[in-house]
Design a protein around this motif. Sequence first.
Motif, mmCIF file in Angstrom:
data_model
loop_
_atom_site.group_PDB
_atom_site.id
_atom_site.type_symbol
_atom_site.label_atom_id
_atom_site.label_comp_id
_atom_site.label_asym_id
_atom_site.label_seq_id
_atom_site.Cartn_x
_atom_site.Cartn_y
_atom_site.Cartn_z
ATOM 1 N N ALA A 1 45.621 50.516 43.692
ATOM 2 C CA ALA A 1 45.936 49.694 42.585
ATOM 3 C C ALA A 1 44.787 48.477 42.419
ATOM 4 C CB ALA A 1 47.282 49.071 42.451
ATOM 5 N N ARG A 2 44.597 47.810 43.452
ATOM 6 C CA ARG A 2 43.543 46.723 43.807
ATOM 7 C C ARG A 2 42.041 47.076 43.273
ATOM 8 N NH1 ARG A 2 45.296 43.765 49.202
ATOM 9 N NH2 ARG A 2 43.314 42.297 48.567
ATOM 10 N N GLU A 3 41.821 48.293 43.666
ATOM 11 C CA GLU A 3 40.475 48.812 43.497
ATOM 12 C C GLU A 3 40.085 49.255 41.707
ATOM 13 O OE1 GLU A 3 39.366 51.954 46.140
ATOM 14 O OE2 GLU A 3 38.803 50.729 47.655
ATOM 15 N N ARG A 4 41.338 49.605 41.388
ATOM 16 C CA ARG A 4 41.251 50.035 39.752
ATOM 17 C C ARG A 4 41.089 48.587 38.964
ATOM 18 N NH1 ARG A 4 45.423 53.903 40.975
ATOM 19 N NH2 ARG A 4 46.971 52.326 40.697
ATOM 20 N N ALA A 5 42.000 47.645 39.483
ATOM 21 C CA ALA A 5 41.603 46.269 38.574
ATOM 22 C C ALA A 5 40.250 45.779 38.769
ATOM 23 C CB ALA A 5 42.605 45.580 39.253
ATOM 24 N N CYS A 6 39.805 45.941 39.982
ATOM 25 C CA CYS A 6 38.272 45.408 40.209
ATOM 26 C C CYS A 6 37.320 46.125 39.586
ATOM 27 C CB CYS A 6 38.143 45.340 41.718
ATOM 28 S SG CYS A 6 39.009 44.252 42.746
ATOM 29 N N MET A 7 37.321 47.513 39.358
ATOM 30 C CA MET A 7 36.533 48.275 38.522
ATOM 31 C C MET A 7 36.588 48.063 37.205
ATOM 32 S SD MET A 7 36.902 51.888 40.944
ATOM 33 C CE MET A 7 35.544 52.529 39.969
ATOM 34 N N GLU A 8 37.849 47.820 36.560
ATOM 35 C CA GLU A 8 37.889 47.539 35.106
ATOM 36 C C GLU A 8 37.432 46.406 34.784
ATOM 37 O OE1 GLU A 8 42.206 47.348 34.613
ATOM 38 O OE2 GLU A 8 42.134 49.670 34.820
ATOM 39 N N MET A 9 37.437 45.299 35.745
ATOM 40 C CA MET A 9 36.745 43.973 35.325
ATOM 41 C C MET A 9 35.490 43.769 35.857
ATOM 42 S SD MET A 9 39.389 42.683 33.875
ATOM 43 C CE MET A 9 38.861 41.063 33.638
ATOM 44 N N ALA A 10 34.859 44.613 36.614
ATOM 45 C CA ALA A 10 33.551 44.340 37.246
ATOM 46 C C ALA A 10 32.527 44.328 36.040
ATOM 47 C CB ALA A 10 33.087 45.641 38.068
ATOM 48 N N GLY A 11 31.740 43.442 35.826
ATOM 49 C CA GLY A 11 30.338 43.284 34.963
ATOM 50 C C GLY A 11 30.824 42.591 33.890
ATOM 51 N N ILE A 12 31.920 42.104 33.541
ATOM 52 C CA ILE A 12 32.393 41.589 32.465
ATOM 53 C C ILE A 12 32.456 40.132 32.698
ATOM 54 C CG2 ILE A 12 34.610 41.460 30.830
ATOM 55 C CD1 ILE A 12 35.354 44.255 31.819
ATOM 56 N N TYR A 13 31.925 39.270 31.534
ATOM 57 C CA TYR A 13 32.179 37.837 31.870
ATOM 58 C C TYR A 13 33.562 37.250 31.907
ATOM 59 C CZ TYR A 13 30.631 32.944 31.292
ATOM 60 O OH TYR A 13 30.605 31.472 31.571
ATOM 61 N N SER A 14 34.211 36.869 32.684
ATOM 62 C CA SER A 14 35.473 36.511 32.974
ATOM 63 C C SER A 14 35.808 34.881 33.205
ATOM 64 C CB SER A 14 36.216 37.485 33.744
ATOM 65 O OG SER A 14 35.758 38.785 33.340
ATOM 66 N N GLU A 15 37.145 34.792 33.383
ATOM 67 C CA GLU A 15 37.652 33.502 33.957
ATOM 68 C C GLU A 15 38.643 33.827 34.950
ATOM 69 O OE1 GLU A 15 38.555 29.669 31.680
ATOM 70 O OE2 GLU A 15 40.394 30.504 31.896
ATOM 71 N N LEU A 16 38.138 33.369 36.172
ATOM 72 C CA LEU A 16 39.191 33.397 37.249
ATOM 73 C C LEU A 16 39.900 32.078 37.557
ATOM 74 C CD1 LEU A 16 38.329 35.576 40.292
ATOM 75 C CD2 LEU A 16 38.912 33.261 40.570
ATOM 76 N N HIS A 17 41.164 32.116 38.010
ATOM 77 C CA HIS A 17 42.032 31.051 38.245
ATOM 78 C C HIS A 17 42.506 31.651 39.517
ATOM 79 C CE1 HIS A 17 44.280 27.371 37.688
ATOM 80 N NE2 HIS A 17 45.310 27.903 38.054
ATOM 81 N N GLY A 18 42.355 30.800 40.726
ATOM 82 C CA GLY A 18 43.005 30.845 42.036
ATOM 83 C C GLY A 18 43.067 30.003 42.786
ATOM 84 N N ARG A 19 43.666 30.204 44.075
ATOM 85 C CA ARG A 19 44.167 29.111 44.864
ATOM 86 C C ARG A 19 42.996 29.392 46.183
ATOM 87 N NH1 ARG A 19 46.747 29.089 49.751
ATOM 88 N NH2 ARG A 19 47.359 30.980 49.517
ATOM 89 N N VAL A 20 42.194 28.129 46.613
ATOM 90 C CA VAL A 20 41.326 27.987 47.540
ATOM 91 C C VAL A 20 41.980 28.362 49.034
ATOM 92 C CG1 VAL A 20 39.724 26.545 48.999
ATOM 93 C CG2 VAL A 20 39.999 26.389 46.196
#
Length: 776
Positions: A50-69
Amino acid sequence: MSALLALLAAGTGAVCKKRRSKGAVWLPVFLLFVLLGMGRAGDTKQKWEARERACMEMAGIYSELHGRVSAVEEAEGKVQIKLEENVVRPLAGGGEGRSFSMSRQIPCVLVSWKTDGAEYMPDARDFKIGSYVTVRGKLELFARARNPGEFDSRSYYRGQGVDCRMYGEDVEISGGDVSPLPELLRQIREKAKQNIMRSAAAEDAGIFSAAVLGDKKALDSQIKDLYQKNGIAHLLAISGLHLSIIGMGGYKLLRKAGLGYKGAGLAGAAFIFCYGAMTGGSPSVVRAVVMMITGFLASYLGRTYDLLSALSLALLMLVWETPELLTQGGVQLSFGAVFAVGGVLPVIQDYLGKERKILGALMVSAAIQLVTLPVILWDFFQFPVYGIFLNLLVIPLMGGVICSGIGTALLGGISCKAGALAAGTGHYILQFYEWLCHGTERLPYHTLVMGRPAAAAVILYYMVLLVALIGMKRAVGKRAEAEKSRPIWLRTVLFFCICVFLPCILMPRPVDGMEILFLDVGQGDGILIRSGRGAMLIDGGSTSEKKLGEYRLEPCLKSCGVSVIEYAFVSHGDLDHISGVRYLLESCEEIEIRNLLLPCQGREDDALLSLAELARARGTKVSLIEAGDSFYMEGIGVTCLYPGISDLPADKNEESEVLKVDYGNCHILFTGDMSGEGELRLLSALSEKTGVLSEIQILKTAHHGSRFSSEETFLDALGVKWAVISYAEGNSYGHPHKEVLERLGDRSVKIYGTAERGAITMKTDGKMVRWKAFLD
């Protein structure tokens, strides 16, 4: 599968002590671990898919990422942060034709950016562990290995729990609560690193930082290679050796200060936990921390400490969270070495006699070597012959290096002179290490390139080792009779024979028939041909892979067990055909090229002249070949068809050697970067030699599939059934061109492309041909 294997190993270790007791309690416990492993393996597999599918769907797309350091590092003008609990949202206009109605959750992403010359980008000091960050950029998948022996970044980072990466084009700190303890430990680490860098010499500072703080960013690459080749690279990583020196040293100080076993045990456990977290918490560190804390708690509770049980607990804790760690060589070596000390060494000591103190240290090295040798060859393909003796000299002195590094980190905060004074002891020890390594490299048979052993050979190796250990155990059980019938010198000789015989099981086997490996070198060519124990190379270069020789060609050759290349043919002097060959001659001492064969028409080419000079400096014989020259190796015949000494090529590409390789009834043609005009000249030159081209079944397509090569007239003159095209995915030349693919398709030629399928392997016995793609 990884989780199942891990839990099997952990369960076996956990019950090994129980098995010695009466009853069969260990059997149901073992079966319980099997069931747990099966369940955990299935659950983990589904989550990662499931994690790999999400990464492949979003790869190469200009996106905004919000996460915790969760981690911050900075080195050489580059900041890298690890973000967890990420939510990724595509930005308007960045989907490249794809539309998304919702965001994606990606657990862990590595984000990096350069701070040099970018005033608006934050540096590492602006971030706190636990705070939230918003980043804009494009997600990228980690690269997969595309050739035998190549490092697989995707598998490695998956073992670290990291999904993908992003180059940050815009980074904003969004606030959030700071995690006090992790942030404090990070600041202590950064301060200690600054003190070391300021006080110690540059070459020493990198080693101090690696051995004391677990930071290898400043480690000199030449020192790292030197230690790796001599089998002492483990000194550069935080491991049980380092933690035992630091942890047990602190524990003894607490005991001398007046604390009882309970107080010193609890304080030691807390200290070693914080220290392990500060150094980054690598798998080997976690393993050592868990085992040491288990020992401290045993001291606190007044219980005995069992090494194998503690080892099993550490393995279980690690792989339950991330089962893929079990596939990583560093983890296998870390656990294998400790298992050797706790499980194999006692058997050897009982067999040879614990009272033999002179050979005591040698027994330890021998036990570790016996257990870890298959892992070393599987991951590094070569064996440092004198490493077992070198470790006997360097390991006892490592305590001085660690204490010197700690002193530099502490006193360097007071003054540079105090820090430099503390670094002095470690400096001379490290100089001694370097002197030893360089001296060892001058000894004969310093390094054996053995290649990656077959899985069946590894299984047989461990089975034979197990039988040998059982035999020694039984002999110990009959000590009185054994001492009469087998004196101590005979037991020593038998053990020595075991140590010599076992590695022979892992020795590379000769290749049956002929094997041709068309490497995926990106935009370029590289072909390895093997038969029996002989090997030859046709080209080896790339314009898209800047470090082709170091990261693809050398690992591939070593993984195949190739230490000698009998013939290295260079079709012409373009970079995409010679860069890797140049690296082998210039920087790879473990691989010898005996004969370098250059095209006769390239005798004035500066690139080829420079290559020839490097080859002669290495003792390689350099020859210019022309049409009609033939070479033979292990049943393989290689004939140069073009160019002749009288030909006048128009450019470098037309200088290309055209080679015909024959093995039994299998015939292959290699055409370099020859154009359509050159193909016509070749047809004309061979017009009176009927059958030379018509028997060709396999074509290494010229010029990476350019439309200006592989013309219809030329293809019609061949009997091609298969064609291999070497090119880089998304290359700027548009290779392979549509016209070439259509010409080959019209003639029902099966096409293998390296960009889609990675390295291509062709095997033949001279009658039948078999194909296999690395990425299939």
